[in-house]
Design an enzyme around this catalytic site. Structure first.
Site, short mmCIF file in Angstrom:
data_model
loop_
_atom_site.label_atom_id
_atom_site.label_comp_id
_atom_site.label_asym_id
_atom_site.label_seq_id
_atom_site.Cartn_x
_atom_site.Cartn_y
_atom_site.Cartn_z
N CYS A 1 0.84 -1.21 -0.07
CA CYS A 1 -0.01 0.09 0.01
C CYS A 1 0.97 1.40 0.12
O CYS A 1 0.40 2.40 -0.67
CB CYS A 1 -0.88 -0.07 1.41
SG CYS A 1 -2.00 -1.22 1.37
C1 BEZ Z 1 0.78 -4.80 1.91
O1 BEZ Z 1 -0.08 -3.74 1.43
O2 BEZ Z 1 1.68 -4.83 1.76
C2 BEZ Z 1 -0.14 -6.05 2.17
C3 BEZ Z 1 -1.25 -5.82 3.14
C4 BEZ Z 1 -1.89 -7.00 3.32
C5 BEZ Z 1 -1.30 -8.50 3.11
C6 BEZ Z 1 -0.23 -8.46 2.26
C7 BEZ Z 1 0.44 -7.26 2.01
#
Ligand code: BEZ
Length: 212
Positions: A45
């Protein structure tokens, strides 16, 4: 609630990093992208939000406003934005909804319980100025989205609205496009496509991209 293409995007009022947002009023005459992020301080994100900030000019050229959603609170978002700016070498310049009550996540069905019961998946809603949902994209939490593809879809939708054309497989800006099958009147075709067109089959007519 299942939201389908052509539906009116549900309206809501929610707090954000740029103050309270009443969604329909906030979008005004613009296109909008509403997109969800599983949660704050997650690596994928962080890269997505940083990249979105760098596309500010590309979205503005297309008359698109961007609105992110994450199911954490405002204080968390504000701390996370500091990390995004620092690590992605940018300035987050669009609002992030503080959706800790999941009002928006539930309204837009962004939590898919068989994937994860509390976090949102990566949903994208592309919404036109009439507030209609024109495209949706859903990715799992572990896969970062391709924002060039999101821009490509917006370009395709805006070409369809402006010129009655569709875009073929793997189309990129500047490539030839397809005349929609509903246009058949030869005089109208001549008027709309002054650069001419090639009929490969009666239903497959190719023309140079009209706005290039
Ligand atoms: C991320 O945004 O890095 C992420 C969020 C939830 C699960 C895996 C990755």
């Amino acid at each position: 609630m299942t939201l389908r293409l052509g539906d009116i995007a549900p309206d809501f009022t929610q707090q954000s990093t740029q103050g309270e947002i009443a969604f329909h009023a906030w979008t005004g005459d613009s296109w909008a992208i509403l997109y969800s992020h599983p949660r704050d301080f997650t690596p994928v994100c962080t890269t997505e939000l940083g990249y979105t900030a760098k596309l500010a000019d590309a979205f503005a050229q297309r008359n698109v406003k961007v609105l992110a959603v994450s199911v954490d609170d405002l204080e968390s978002h504000q701390r996370w934005v500091g990390d995004i700016n620092e690590t992605q070498n940018t300035t987050v310049n669009f609002p992030i909804l503080a959706d800790s009550d999941r009002k928006v996540a539930d309204l837009y069905d962004m939590i898919h319980p068989n994937a994860n019961t509390t976090l949102t998946v990566r949903s994208v809603f592309i919404i036109d100025p009439a507030k209609k949902i024109r495209a949706t994209i859903t990715y799992p939490a572990s896969t970062g989205r391709n924002f060039e593809e999101i821009l490509r879809v917006i370009d395709s939708l805006q070409l369809t609205d402006g010129y009655s054309v569709a875009t073929p497989v793997n189309w990129e800006d500047g490539d030839d496009v397809i005349i929609v099958p509903s246009l058949q009147d030869p005089e109208e075709l001549k008027k709309r496509f002054p650069k001419g067109y090639t009929t490969i089959k009666p239903y497959l007519r190719i023309t140079p991209q009209p706005n290039r």
